[in-house]
Design a protein around this motif. Sequence first.
Motif: not given
Length: 424
Positions: A121-129
């Motif tokens: 999960a650490n390598d997931n990319q946050e793409i929007y907030r």
Amino acid sequence: MLELNLIKKNSAEIIQKLAIRGGDYSQKINDILDLNEKRIKNQQALDEALRESNKIGQLIGQLAKVGNFEKLEVLKKKATQIKTKAKELNNLSNITIKDLEEKLVSIPNTPDLSVPIGNSANDNQEIYRWGKSNKSSQIKPHWELAEKYDIIDFENGSHITGSGFPIYKGMGAKLQRALINFFLEYNNTKGYTEYIPPYFVNEKSAFNTGQIPDKEGMMYHINEDNLFAIPTAEVPITNIFKNKRFTHKELPIKCTAYSPCFRREAGSYGKEVRGLNRLHQFDKVEIVQICQPEKSYEILEEMVSHVSELLKKLNLEFRIVKLCGGDLGFTAAMTYDFEVYSPAQKKWLEVSSVSNFETFQANRLKMKYINNETKEIQLCHTLNGSSLALPRIMAAILEQNQTDDGIIIPKAIKDYINFNKITV
RNA sequence: GGAGAGGUGGCCGAGUGGCUUAAGGCGCACGCUUGGAAAGCGUGUAUAUGGAAACAUAUCGGGGGUUCGAAUCCCUUUCUCUCCGCCA
């Protein structure tokens, strides 16, 4: 299940894509190719034997008509011999096919090339907030608020059934029901047809959507009837369309369904399961789409913005994360997770997972469509997502909307509920 | 739970041992006809696997059996329907 003919055609590409998950599948893929060669050789030999036997059979029919019984008897003997041989070949062929199936079923879906490489999960990319919630230190966790306002009874639930089976009460129950209605109605307005599916499925259905053999242990199983309690409405809903052949006019199919979801969650413990964080029984509204292959990624984006809309309407702080290869589910080619913020726990809670399965499920389900231009029969693509999972939405509403004198009900659901604030 | 009837192609429906992948109809596609459409007429129209193709093989709910040969006979299993029982 991956398509055998694609493995045959593009084995290098498939190995490359699978590597995004973080493993080397070249040996497994090569084994499959070898087994397939073997399968074809067997089949050819068997077909040849059957062809001969069919020919003799026809001849016997003709001889019987003219009454040439002498010659007929000779041919009968020959046919019996061929039949014996054919049976042996058939047995051999069945073993190979079973072997091949077993290997094929054990390979996860190929991630899309845009999926980030990574192990966890650490390598997931946050793409929007989006959104902002009160982060003051006075903020209370949802389980304390639930107790304060007497809307969820965790303890009694665990006495009646076990931990992870909470009781919603009074305004808590009403809030839950209002949210479900809001989700379903909003999905309806966007063209999703509503279903109420069975809450138990048989083994075949669980296999079709990929819960078996990969995630057998996550489901509750009723031994006596060999049925599984559904872990998500995705399972019965997607199965509705098995063995179907769609024309391009009928696609995309858009379904939504509310259902309780049952998950064993073996091995979870501690603060991970505190309050509403992780339950054995929870409510969820699901959306499912079935479409033409070339449209599926466009539809994935459409579903992502659909779910975003819901969260924005509820005015909850959330983010969207694109899963990396290592965190991707067995059946998915690409997944976006939606996470709402829990200010009291200072962490993100997953409330939706929107995935494109490409042909992985459709292959098991034999879900096909006729290409309008080429007239070819192809497998459909399937997609689904939560819209949304209730408990963590509830947790986020409690925590993000708390005030000194109550929990403010989101404006978006005012049509479905007859109070504005949860109070003591 | 008991008794009976049935599952055939996209759909309806015929078919009780051999040239039946399966009549007939509907639907669909193309053509003719028409000012245009409808009707009418004609032609075509299952899937999977192997093969460059010709073609071959398999498939009439699933599995097994009898037979040289099974949609058709036998066994088994599953689902649907009807009646009875029970029941929210």
